[in-house]
Enzyme design. Sequence first.
Site, PDB file in Angstrom:
ATOM      1  CG  HIS A  36      -2.226  -0.897   1.161  1.00  0.00           C
ATOM      2  ND1 HIS A  36      -3.049  -1.313   2.117  1.00  0.00           N
ATOM      3  CD2 HIS A  36      -2.460  -1.772  -0.076  1.00  0.00           C
ATOM      4  CE1 HIS A  36      -3.778  -2.340   1.798  1.00  0.00           C
ATOM      5  NE2 HIS A  36      -3.547  -2.592   0.301  1.00  0.00           N
TER       6      HIS A  36
ATOM      7  CB  THR B 197      -3.975  -7.830   8.540  1.00  0.00           C
ATOM      8  OG1 THR B 197      -4.945  -7.315   7.414  1.00  0.00           O
ATOM      9  CG2 THR B 197      -3.691  -9.142   8.096  1.00  0.00           C
ATOM     10  CB  SER B 198      -9.162  -6.696   9.684  1.00  0.00           C
ATOM     11  OG  SER B 198      -8.951  -5.767   8.760  1.00  0.00           O
TER      12      SER B 198
END
Length: 249
Positions: A127, A197-198
Amino acid sequence: MSPSAEPLPEAELARARELLAGARRVVVLTGAGFSAESGVPTFRGPQGLWRQFRPEELATPEAFARDPRLVWEWYEWRRGLVAQARPNPGHEALVRLEARVPEFLLATQNVDGLHQLAGSQRMSELHGSIWRLRCCGCGDERLDRAHPLPELPPRCGGCGGLLRPGVVWYGESLPLEALQAAVEAARACDLAIVAGTSAVVYPAAGVATAALQAGRPVLEINPERTELSGLVAVSLRARSGEVLPLLVA
Ligand code: BJW
Ligand code: ZN
């Protein structure tokens, strides 16, 4: 930071150690929770940024086109938080893991640069980075750790165009080669570690599902259950900064 985790689950810990002991090809996917113990806020959950701020007003190209100054004020605030943050024992454990595993790839969704600061090398930022500035005019890109920035929104020294944060917003493509490398590594690994992390934001979360679909063992590290928890080989309900140093000792 997340609420205090339960006492470490010994049976899962033992299975995780076993998986790690035999692994020669390891891929790791990290998310915002990995930096929570460094004091960097996560996005979702009770203390998450998305409880306070609306993503569509701050993390989309449309939002930036509408109000670049507003978007930049938010990134300036976050750059300030991250500038004070130091890598935590989880970041350090991954550096040690990289040193002892022949094939290793760390794919992070985090934009804070803490993995690099800790010393991780075989890695990619899916990202982007909050420290990278990219010109909307000429496309020029540079790293700039200045905080605060001298003007908001910042402008390109070359063409005078608007500079934007070098991160991936909703609706934007991820760096294709980095993503492909991570997905391929996940398909071919002996162990995928998914930590902090979800796993709801795609295509980054696809690194985890690629490993699952290829039948590779996945070790999840997260104090909370996620959609992955029921699918993985081992789900350690723990903070990454606490448990990874034990696993990589
Ligand atoms: C701990 C812990 C501790 C706590 N130890 N753990 C439907 C509608 C709209 C869009 C879509 C849709 N379906 C799919 C999409 C696409 C969209 C998407 O996935 N949306 C879903 C949310 C629904 N994806 C995209 O738009 C992506 N691009 C794309 O698809 O391109 C193709 C395309 C191109 C052109 C046109 C159209 C399509 C891009 C996604 C970019 C995401 N960007 C952000 C912001 C980055 C910049 C910035 O930082 O400002 O990335 S959003 C935000 O979420 C950030 C994160 O990297 C990302 C993931 O979050 P993460 O890291 O998992 O954090 P959290 O907070 O969710 O979870 C933290 C976890 O840690 C929790 O589980 C805690 O329990 C845990 N934790 N403490 C370990 N100590
Ligand atoms: Zn320019």
